[in-house]
Design an enzyme around this catalytic site. Sequence first.
Site, mmCIF file in Angstrom:
data_model
loop_
_atom_site.group_PDB
_atom_site.id
_atom_site.type_symbol
_atom_site.label_atom_id
_atom_site.label_comp_id
_atom_site.label_asym_id
_atom_site.label_seq_id
_atom_site.Cartn_x
_atom_site.Cartn_y
_atom_site.Cartn_z
ATOM 1 N N GLU A 199 0.834 -1.228 0.095
ATOM 2 C CA GLU A 199 -0.035 0.051 0.074
ATOM 3 C C GLU A 199 0.837 1.334 0.017
ATOM 4 O O GLU A 199 1.762 1.471 0.925
ATOM 5 C CB GLU A 199 -0.885 -0.043 1.364
ATOM 6 C CG GLU A 199 -2.144 -0.411 1.198
ATOM 7 C CD GLU A 199 -2.915 -0.726 2.381
ATOM 8 O OE1 GLU A 199 -2.706 0.276 3.066
ATOM 9 O OE2 GLU A 199 -3.523 -1.809 2.699
ATOM 10 N N ARG A 205 0.761 5.253 10.869
ATOM 11 C CA ARG A 205 0.396 3.914 11.296
ATOM 12 C C ARG A 205 0.385 2.938 10.488
ATOM 13 O O ARG A 205 0.145 1.801 10.835
ATOM 14 C CB ARG A 205 -0.880 3.870 12.062
ATOM 15 C CG ARG A 205 -2.062 4.591 11.200
ATOM 16 C CD ARG A 205 -3.278 4.629 11.538
ATOM 17 N NE ARG A 205 -4.360 4.576 10.546
ATOM 18 C CZ ARG A 205 -4.587 5.705 9.765
ATOM 19 N NH1 ARG A 205 -3.816 6.693 9.756
ATOM 20 N NH2 ARG A 205 -5.465 5.738 8.851
ATOM 21 N N HIS A 206 1.028 2.997 8.971
ATOM 22 C CA HIS A 206 1.339 2.011 8.228
ATOM 23 C C HIS A 206 2.561 1.735 7.682
ATOM 24 O O HIS A 206 3.512 2.502 7.395
ATOM 25 C CB HIS A 206 0.372 2.148 6.982
ATOM 26 C CG HIS A 206 -1.169 2.151 7.204
ATOM 27 N ND1 HIS A 206 -2.040 3.093 7.421
ATOM 28 C CD2 HIS A 206 -2.014 1.097 7.415
ATOM 29 C CE1 HIS A 206 -3.327 2.835 7.455
ATOM 30 N NE2 HIS A 206 -3.307 1.579 7.543
ATOM 31 N N GLU A 344 -6.718 1.101 15.785
ATOM 32 C CA GLU A 344 -6.849 -0.083 15.547
ATOM 33 C C GLU A 344 -5.861 -1.208 15.717
ATOM 34 O O GLU A 344 -4.618 -0.861 15.105
ATOM 35 C CB GLU A 344 -7.408 -0.515 14.002
ATOM 36 C CG GLU A 344 -7.648 -2.013 13.818
ATOM 37 C CD GLU A 344 -8.128 -2.235 12.372
ATOM 38 O OE1 GLU A 344 -8.888 -1.489 11.725
ATOM 39 O OE2 GLU A 344 -7.288 -3.277 12.073
ATOM 40 N N SER A 347 -7.900 -7.060 14.072
ATOM 41 C CA SER A 347 -9.166 -7.347 13.300
ATOM 42 C C SER A 347 -9.317 -9.117 13.506
ATOM 43 O O SER A 347 -8.179 -9.527 13.563
ATOM 44 C CB SER A 347 -9.089 -7.106 11.944
ATOM 45 O OG SER A 347 -9.368 -5.531 11.732
ATOM 46 N N ARG A 395 1.962 -1.738 16.071
ATOM 47 C CA ARG A 395 0.784 -0.944 16.534
ATOM 48 C C ARG A 395 0.680 -1.008 18.085
ATOM 49 O O ARG A 395 0.591 -0.093 18.767
ATOM 50 C CB ARG A 395 -0.448 -1.481 16.012
ATOM 51 C CG ARG A 395 -0.361 -1.095 14.630
ATOM 52 C CD ARG A 395 -1.699 -0.024 14.219
ATOM 53 N NE ARG A 395 -1.652 0.254 12.784
ATOM 54 C CZ ARG A 395 -2.693 0.212 12.039
ATOM 55 N NH1 ARG A 395 -3.852 -0.336 12.523
ATOM 56 N NH2 ARG A 395 -2.746 0.390 10.614
HETATM 57 P P1 ATP Z 1 -6.231 -0.413 9.323
HETATM 58 O O1 ATP Z 1 -7.649 -0.052 8.633
HETATM 59 O O2 ATP Z 1 -6.074 0.271 10.283
HETATM 60 O O3 ATP Z 1 -5.295 0.232 8.100
HETATM 61 P P2 ATP Z 1 -6.371 -3.017 8.498
HETATM 62 O O4 ATP Z 1 -7.919 -3.275 8.962
HETATM 63 O O5 ATP Z 1 -6.099 -2.922 6.999
HETATM 64 O O6 ATP Z 1 -5.870 -1.787 9.533
HETATM 65 P P3 ATP Z 1 -5.776 -5.825 9.334
HETATM 66 O O7 ATP Z 1 -5.859 -6.507 7.958
HETATM 67 O O8 ATP Z 1 -7.251 -5.691 9.950
HETATM 68 O O9 ATP Z 1 -5.706 -4.282 9.122
HETATM 69 O O10 ATP Z 1 -4.597 -6.494 10.086
HETATM 70 C C1 ATP Z 1 -4.663 -6.759 11.154
HETATM 71 C C2 ATP Z 1 -3.866 -5.882 12.161
HETATM 72 O O11 ATP Z 1 -2.615 -5.942 11.704
HETATM 73 C C3 ATP Z 1 -4.315 -4.568 12.217
HETATM 74 O O12 ATP Z 1 -5.230 -4.229 13.067
HETATM 75 C C4 ATP Z 1 -3.021 -3.995 12.629
HETATM 76 O O13 ATP Z 1 -2.673 -3.896 14.011
HETATM 77 C C5 ATP Z 1 -1.994 -4.475 11.764
HETATM 78 N N1 ATP Z 1 -1.736 -4.055 10.584
HETATM 79 C C6 ATP Z 1 -2.462 -4.060 9.379
HETATM 80 N N2 ATP Z 1 -1.968 -3.491 8.252
HETATM 81 C C7 ATP Z 1 -0.918 -2.711 8.942
HETATM 82 C C8 ATP Z 1 0.271 -1.667 8.380
HETATM 83 N N3 ATP Z 1 0.192 -1.651 6.977
HETATM 84 N N4 ATP Z 1 1.163 -1.539 9.146
HETATM 85 C C9 ATP Z 1 1.244 -1.801 10.419
HETATM 86 N N5 ATP Z 1 0.256 -2.656 11.033
HETATM 87 C C10 ATP Z 1 -0.765 -3.128 10.269
HETATM 88 MG MG MG Z 2 -8.573 -4.446 10.319
#
Ligand code: ATP
Ligand code: MG
Length: 421
Positions: A199, A205-206, A344, A347, A395
């Site tokens: 992405e 936070r990503h 977040e 999930s 996170r």
């Molecule tokens: P967000 O909506 O905050 O971008 P997401 O819903 O895309 O997160 P999930 O697919 O649910 O992320 O991934 C499970 C967990 O992994 C997230 O809750 C987060 O803690 C972590 N996570 C996901 N994507 C990332 C990222 N790009 N960088 C850091 N941590 C991530």
């Molecule tokens: Mg999520």
Amino acid sequence: MEVTERGWVHSIRPLGKILFVVLRNRKGLVQLTFKKKDDEGLFKLAKTLNLEDVIEVRGIEVPDTISKIGREIIPKELKIISRAEQPLPIDVTGLTQALLPTRLEWRPLDLRKRENLAIFKVQASIVEAAEKFLREKGFIQVFTPAIIGGVSEGGADVFEVDYFGKKAFLRQDPQLHRQLLMVAGFEKIFEIGPSWRAEKSHTTRHLCEHRGIAIEMSFIKDEYDVIKLEEDLVHHIVSFVIRKNKEDLELLGVELEEPKKPFPILEFPEIYNILEKLGKKIPYGEDYDRESEVLLWKYVKKEYDNDFFFVNRFPFAVKPFYVMRVDEEPFWARSVDLLYKGLELSSGGQREHRYEKIIEQAKEKGISLDSIKWFVEHFKYGAPPHGGFNLGVERLTMQLLNIPNIREATLFPRDPERYLP
Ligand code: ATP
Ligand code: MG
């Protein structure tokens, strides 16, 4: 008492015939007091020291030192193991703070800062606590593949890999293989490992590569069993860090309290009403946004005095095909997020284990059945009800320690601009 210490020259302060050198290593700081009158040769050698030289010193530890550093050695012998070229690209003491991109450019030097070591000691404790907790509860540690032949969710944000001329991908989440292990009858598993997101997001936070503590468990009654386990896990992790990392937390200036149980659970569609009262209108059936996460935190803080809360029953429309819907109200899914200080952390929820339903849901999402055959077919031959979650390690680290940017909670962060060092 005679002691030997090895480490880096942290600071140098000449005071005429006395030279104060502070040595830094993993254990902390120690002052070396070189006096000209004690040993002129040694004093001369010490005078040649530069910041960040690696040295070994043997000497007598001063029992009741008056040094502010806390420990003091009167050296008898000094060995210069490795010289540091001057000037240094960044200031390791942190007195003059370089910008983050420069710090990341020189990350190994940047990581020499004691605060940085403290961050990663806390991160190690998070993982240690999680492992201990889960093992004690009977969870088996597993390693599922990072290279996958089929895409798990949308597909737009996966890294492609050339797999002997065929297209493969780096996993976005170990999710689907975890589910297959439930089909295999493993019942309770956990996995701590990386996931990748291609992405081009430039948020604080990503990351393009992050790590998760992922669990999956079978024979659950519903998603509340998963919520309960996650609540206990997170409570255990935070309590463990408070006990184990006292000094690190002090150095970082972080005061941590044991999380209060139970963590409040907010659910859709009630969330739309809560947000509307807070002045935020989200169209019915849509996902909430980043601003809503923070608004809900403020709300939970005020109503329940808690920094943690779960969100449950997301609209099925905004979640992947494999989630379980509420049978009586299929608009909503047994899909759960955990939020901490408005961000977040994880999930998860209950997954659909009934073959026909998975097929139906995939069709509804417009996913070609061919592309998920490798996954779905196995559910034909006996699958237990199950659920789980994936909790982001970076996170959790950043939120726990109030770190503003996730890159600082990652040793060598990968983002759209950076994959070196
Ligand atoms: P967000 O909506 O905050 O971008 P997401 O819903 O895309 O997160 P999930 O697919 O649910 O992320 O991934 C499970 C967990 O992994 C997230 O809750 C987060 O803690 C972590 N996570 C996901 N994507 C990332 C990222 N790009 N960088 C850091 N941590 C991530
Ligand atoms: Mg999520």
